[in-house]
Design a protein around this motif. Structure first.
Motif, PDB file in Angstrom:
ATOM      1  N   PRO A 138       0.825  -1.225   0.000  1.00 55.79           N
ATOM      2  CA  PRO A 138       0.000   0.000   0.000  1.00 55.79           C
ATOM      3  C   PRO A 138       0.850   1.263   0.000  1.00 55.79           C
ATOM      4  N   VAL A 139       0.451   2.223  -0.834  1.00 55.69           N
ATOM      5  CA  VAL A 139       1.146   3.506  -0.932  1.00 55.69           C
ATOM      6  C   VAL A 139       0.423   4.579  -0.128  1.00 55.69           C
ATOM      7  N   PHE A 140      -0.906   4.549  -0.160  1.00 55.93           N
ATOM      8  CA  PHE A 140      -1.712   5.481   0.623  1.00 55.93           C
ATOM      9  C   PHE A 140      -3.050   4.822   0.936  1.00 55.93           C
ATOM     10  N   THR A 141      -3.774   5.387   1.870  1.00 52.60           N
ATOM     11  CA  THR A 141      -5.066   4.844   2.300  1.00 52.60           C
ATOM     12  C   THR A 141      -6.170   5.860   2.028  1.00 52.60           C
ATOM     13  N   ALA A 142      -7.272   5.374   1.455  1.00 52.14           N
ATOM     14  CA  ALA A 142      -8.432   6.225   1.202  1.00 52.14           C
ATOM     15  C   ALA A 142      -9.689   5.362   1.265  1.00 52.14           C
ATOM     16  N   GLY A 161      -6.226   0.461   1.588  1.00 53.13           N
ATOM     17  CA  GLY A 161      -4.854   0.815   1.252  1.00 53.13           C
ATOM     18  C   GLY A 161      -4.587   0.581  -0.218  1.00 53.13           C
ATOM     19  N   PHE A 162      -4.306   1.633  -0.974  1.00 56.80           N
ATOM     20  CA  PHE A 162      -4.095   1.533  -2.417  1.00 56.80           C
ATOM     21  C   PHE A 162      -2.613   1.320  -2.718  1.00 56.80           C
ATOM     22  N   SER A 163      -2.327   0.265  -3.469  1.00 57.39           N
ATOM     23  CA  SER A 163      -0.955  -0.010  -3.909  1.00 57.39           C
ATOM     24  C   SER A 163      -0.807   0.451  -5.357  1.00 57.39           C
TER      25      SER A 163
END
Length: 250
Positions: free
Chosen positions: A78-82, A86-88
């Motif tokens: 994961p690069v960021f969470t929204a 967690g979005f990779s």
């Protein structure tokens, strides 16, 4: 060399190879449908060559990606969470590829439903497109499918030679099937709409996967197979009616 010989004598390795080949071929169907519709927009004398070059370059790209497996696997981090997910990089690539498919398929459906509007088509230009543009879009979509299939392959086997053989087998099938499938789609207008509907469904599935909603591939391909079977039956029915009209109903 000894490790390769040991791998060839391992029954589990052969089972993994067969399973992976089948998976790669099935996943390649999505790509092949897109390639067939896209290259059919080219002048007739350039279509087969565009399919061969596009699929050949796609093979090179897949083999290069296999050489960077350690980096590919990290794309699932994961690069960021929204929205609680967690979005990779893999998720973002799938979403971008899904949006690309939905957009292209929607524009082509509009072109088929409203044939008077010839301003834009599948490739966003004239009714025919440039050779380079067609190949570029083939590679763009294949990148999305390649990353997804390679990550799946890593989860099935740790052996790189098995992955390479599976990719070679799948691309060989694509090369053999590309022209017959494209010709079949071109000769049957209703198949074009069905294929575009498949692309819409595949694009939506990619977006859902990227958003964290797992969609079992079996359900998707079962729906595609059922729809294709219904259309084949409709084709037989239409051909039978045309023959009856041609013979005066006798």
């Amino acid at each position: 060399m000894d490790s390769l010989l040991a791998l060839m004598q391992d029954p589990a390795a052969w089972i993994a190879l067969v399973t992976l080949v089948v998976m790669e071929v099935v996943l390649g169907i999505d790509n092949l449908i897109f390639i067939s519709i896209l290259t059919n927009k080219l002048p007739a004398e350039h279509r087969a060559q565009a399919r061969r070059i596009g699929i050949g370059l796609a093979l090179v790209m897949r083999l290069l990606l296999l050489g960077t497996i350690a980096w590919i696997v990290q794309l699932t981090t994961p690069v960021f969470t929204a929205f609680g997910h967690g979005f990779s990089w893999k998720d973002m690539i799938l979403i971008a590829g899904g949006l690309f498919l939905v957009w292209k398929a929607t524009k082509e459906i509009h072109h088929n439903v409203d044939p008077i509007d010839h301003k834009e088509d599948m490739v966003g230009g004239a009714v025919t497109t440039s050779f380079a543009a067609a190949i570029g879009q083939v590679l763009l979509l294949d990148l999305v499918f390649s990353i997804d299939s390679i990550i799946t392959a890593v989860g099935m086997t740790p052996h790189l030679p098995i992955m390479v053989v599976a990719v070679l087998a799948a691309v060989t099938v694509m090369l053999v099937a590309a022209t017959p499938l494209a010709n079949f789609i071109e000769k049957n207008p209703t198949i074009v709409m069905l294929a575009l509907a498949f692309l819409l469904m595949i694009g939506t599935t990619l977006i859902a996967e990227g958003m964290g909603f797992h969609v079992p591939k079996g359900y998707v391909y079962a729906a595609m197979a059922f729809s294709a079977l219904v259309e084949v039956l409709n084709m037989f029915s239409r051909n039978a009616r045309q023959k009856n009209r041609g013979t005066g109903g006798h």
